[in-house]
Scaffold this motif. Structure first.
Motif, PDB file in Angstrom:
ATOM      1  N   GLN A  51      23.015 -16.184 -75.183  1.00 28.44           N
ATOM      2  CA  GLN A  51      23.965 -16.931 -74.652  1.00 28.44           C
ATOM      3  C   GLN A  51      23.593 -16.739 -73.108  1.00 28.44           C
ATOM      4  O   GLN A  51      23.619 -18.170 -72.438  1.00 28.44           O
ATOM      5  N   ASN A 100      29.265 -10.305 -70.916  1.00 26.36           N
ATOM      6  CA  ASN A 100      28.964 -10.861 -72.181  1.00 26.36           C
ATOM      7  C   ASN A 100      27.863 -10.212 -72.878  1.00 26.36           C
ATOM      8  O   ASN A 100      26.693  -9.999 -72.583  1.00 26.36           O
ATOM      9  N   LEU A 107      27.156 -20.032 -79.999  1.00 23.87           N
ATOM     10  CA  LEU A 107      27.192 -20.072 -78.762  1.00 23.87           C
ATOM     11  C   LEU A 107      28.748 -20.531 -78.363  1.00 23.87           C
ATOM     12  O   LEU A 107      29.209 -20.169 -77.108  1.00 23.87           O
ATOM     13  N   PRO A 124      31.837 -22.907 -73.450  1.00 22.21           N
ATOM     14  CA  PRO A 124      30.383 -22.625 -72.623  1.00 22.21           C
ATOM     15  C   PRO A 124      30.451 -23.885 -71.538  1.00 22.21           C
ATOM     16  O   PRO A 124      29.946 -23.918 -70.634  1.00 22.21           O
ATOM     17  N   SER A 151      26.273 -11.014 -75.614  1.00 22.55           N
ATOM     18  CA  SER A 151      24.906 -11.700 -76.176  1.00 22.55           C
ATOM     19  C   SER A 151      23.900 -11.960 -75.222  1.00 22.55           C
ATOM     20  O   SER A 151      24.272 -13.259 -74.195  1.00 22.55           O
TER      21      SER A 151
END
Length: 289
Positions: A265, A260, A140, A82, A262
């Motif tokens: 996130q 993505n 994460l 990330p 999520s």
């Protein structure tokens, strides 16, 4: 009213036309880099490992939105961390750099803008991947076991067209954006008054970078063009320009929300972009008068 519209449109053309050769040369260089060194750049971004935020910030500084989309795909596939994703997003300047490069009067601001965004990207990526890694939820970060060659990030590339044609198409598209915003800004200045609008924006104080960062979050090159135009017109400060461009990740943010799974996130990364961009802009606004 008709006379005013014609007058503003004429001035918009006069102000925008001199940018055309500079824009074309800038996009010619960008297209050449992307065609001939794109795969090497992808490998550098994906192969950075835990310290990938360093090449991420440097590569994100290249003025086009493809790398931010690439980074979003790589993060969704757990190829990059990330912090690397955030570094790319913060450093991405989208179309603002070619636009400012097309204005000789803005050349002095470019090194500070680019150098500052690389530094901000490295700092943001380091904070997220090193000290905050022990504090933030493990979900994460996840396990980075993917491979770059498993991710198809070339959906938007125009491999079928030549470099000259692609550069010309980008030049025309951005020129039309510039012309549109020059016309709208000029119309607002004529209608309300340049002094009144500039005074209102400059009197926003710390709220101006925060508002500019919100504009930067719009996943479209129009937001960076608008911010650059407002800065060139003297309507916003350099700190606000910096805030908006740090928060702006081109189409990368839209790609992240699409690929993505999520949403937590994605929301966290979006909030970080806005908060980080706002903070950088406010600090610069205090330092640079």
């Amino acid at each position: 009213m008709t006379h005013m519209i014609f007058h503003v449109l004429t001035h918009a053309f006069e102000d925008s036309l001199p940018m055309l050769p500079f824009l074309f040369l800038a996009y010619l260089l960008i297209e050449w880099l992307e065609r001939h060194h794109g795969e090497r750049i992808e490998r550098a971004l994906a192969g950075g490992g835990r310290w990938g935020f360093v090449p991420g910030a440097v590569l994100g500084c290249v003025p086009q939105c493809g790398f931010s989309a690439l980074a979003a795909n790589l993060y969704a596939s757990r190829v990059i961390t990330p912090g690397t994703l955030l570094a790319v997003f913060v450093a991405t300047s989208d179309e603002a750099v070619p636009l400012l490069a097309a204005e000789p009067g803005m050349w002095g601001a470019l090194p500070l803008l680019l150098g500052g965004k690389v530094a901000a990207g490295v700092a943001a990526g380091f904070l997220l991947d090193v000290p905050l890694r022990r504090v933030l939820p493990a979900g994460l970060y996840g396990g980075y076991a993917g491979h770059a060659d498993e991710v198809d990030c070339h959906e938007e590339h125009e491999e079928h067209s030549g470099i000259l044609l692609a550069a010309l198409r980008h030049t025309v598209e951005i020129f039309l954006f510039i012309l549109l915003f020059s016309f709208l800004i000029g119309l607002a200045f004529e209608w309300i008054g340049e002094a009144a609008i500039t005074a209102f924006l400059l009197n926003m104080g710390v709220f101006q970078p925060m508002a500019a960062a919100l504009v930067g979050l719009i996943p479209n090159c129009a937001s960076s063009v608008l911010l650059a135009q407002l800065y060139a017109q003297g309507a916003i400060s350099f700190g606000s320009l910096f805030a908006g461009l740090c928060a702006g990740a081109g189409i990368g943010l839209a790609v992240l929300w699409r690929v993505n799974p999520s949403w937590k996130q994605n929301l966290f990364m979006t909030g970080l972009l806005w908060a980080g961009g706002s903070l950088c802009g406010i600090l610069l606004q205090w330092v640079i008068i």
